[in-house]
Design an enzyme around this catalytic site. Sequence first.
Site: not given
Length: 435
Positions: A208-210, A214
């Site tokens: 995920s973006k976190r 990433s």
Amino acid sequence: MIRVRFAPSPTGDLHVGGARTALFNWLYARKHGGTFILRIEDTDGARNTEEASAGILKGLKWLGLDWDEGPEKGGDYGPYYQSQRKHIYDAYLDKLTAMGRTYVEENGAVRFKFSRTAITVHDMVCGDVTFAPTEEPDMTLRRPDGSYIFHFVNVVDDIEMKMTHVFRGEDHLSNTWKHIDLFNAFGATPPTYAHIPLILNSDSSKMSKRDAGSAIEKSYMNGGFLADAVFNYLCLLGWTPRTEAEVLSRETLTSLFEPGEIHSSNARFDMQKCSWFNAQYLRALSPEALFAATRPFLDEAGLKITDEAVAAAAVYSVKEKVSLLTEIPAWVHYFFREDYPYEDEVVTKLKAKPENPALLEAAMKAFATLPDWTELAVHTAIEEAAKGAGVKPGALMPLLRFALSGQSRGPSVSTIAHLIGKESTVQRIQRTLAL
Ligand code: GLU
């Protein structure tokens, strides 16, 4: 003529998954002399920001994924921001309405009458995927507030912009029948799709973006990576080119790229492997190129560079020790300052043997009388000083490294001494003797 596009929704930073999607589109366009288009899918006013758009452009530029049509570039099929294309969507909606394929609900939403036939997607990665006639309710195309939904504008733009191929994330595969239904309704030929598997974290969770690694800007641009290394690594995330080598130039990757070879299973992200690629690329750079790439990180660390040639040579001398540009300042800081700190372990080792000061003094004397200050002359002086003191050069070298750098590891002592100069070398030994 091949036309492909990267169509990000600007909701945040350019993500590694998005970058790889862009990259596969780019490779395909470049391999076939086609056109790579950047289209910003910013119809969601609440979630899309200009900052995110700018970040995406910045990330793509850094990776060297230059687009032929799109923001800042223009082109025959613009505008390339969906938020500026409402008139086109209105016209396409009118067409569907004229064909009897839409109806308006009481609340004002406009819906598309699905064909409710079986639909097959011929996918370059996933093969033929057939969807049974749908039982879903008809799809809203335009919301009561006049805004259009993603599926509609995505298809209209792919028709209008004459896309021939679409490489995108596998998360879109399950909705592709909706897109094909729309293409068919417009009497347009759908592009050839290639749905690329997702990128998972090393523990198999969905990236995920976190997650670490990433975001292109935060993790790579600011994290000390070289764009060529990241480009190379991302290419191999879900694709195995037919060649033994892993470190491959953009040209080779472009010529080898075959969409049919993209894996149909998910890719696993491996930060260590990505860093390994970076180390290979970093070591292959010329001193000038390595220095230019490292310069922002030296500046950020507050190191004052007065002589660029010396600084470049200093950076070059530690290239085998590091994988990331961000590691370099800690390896070279003492080249740029006289008040460098001594590692605790260094001081302990220096004081451990009573003969150490005499050894350092012998070297200092040998240096002080040297007429030339070349690496070779320094090296010979060290050997002679060691011989005179009755020890092996190997016993003197670490002491000198401690004295000149305050560190126990680093480039060769003669390289350090040569680069900092005779005066500083002698002063540094004096300073160390006074500890
Ligand atoms: N805007 C979509 C996304 O960011 C793109 C879908 C597509 O490439 O067709 O996922």
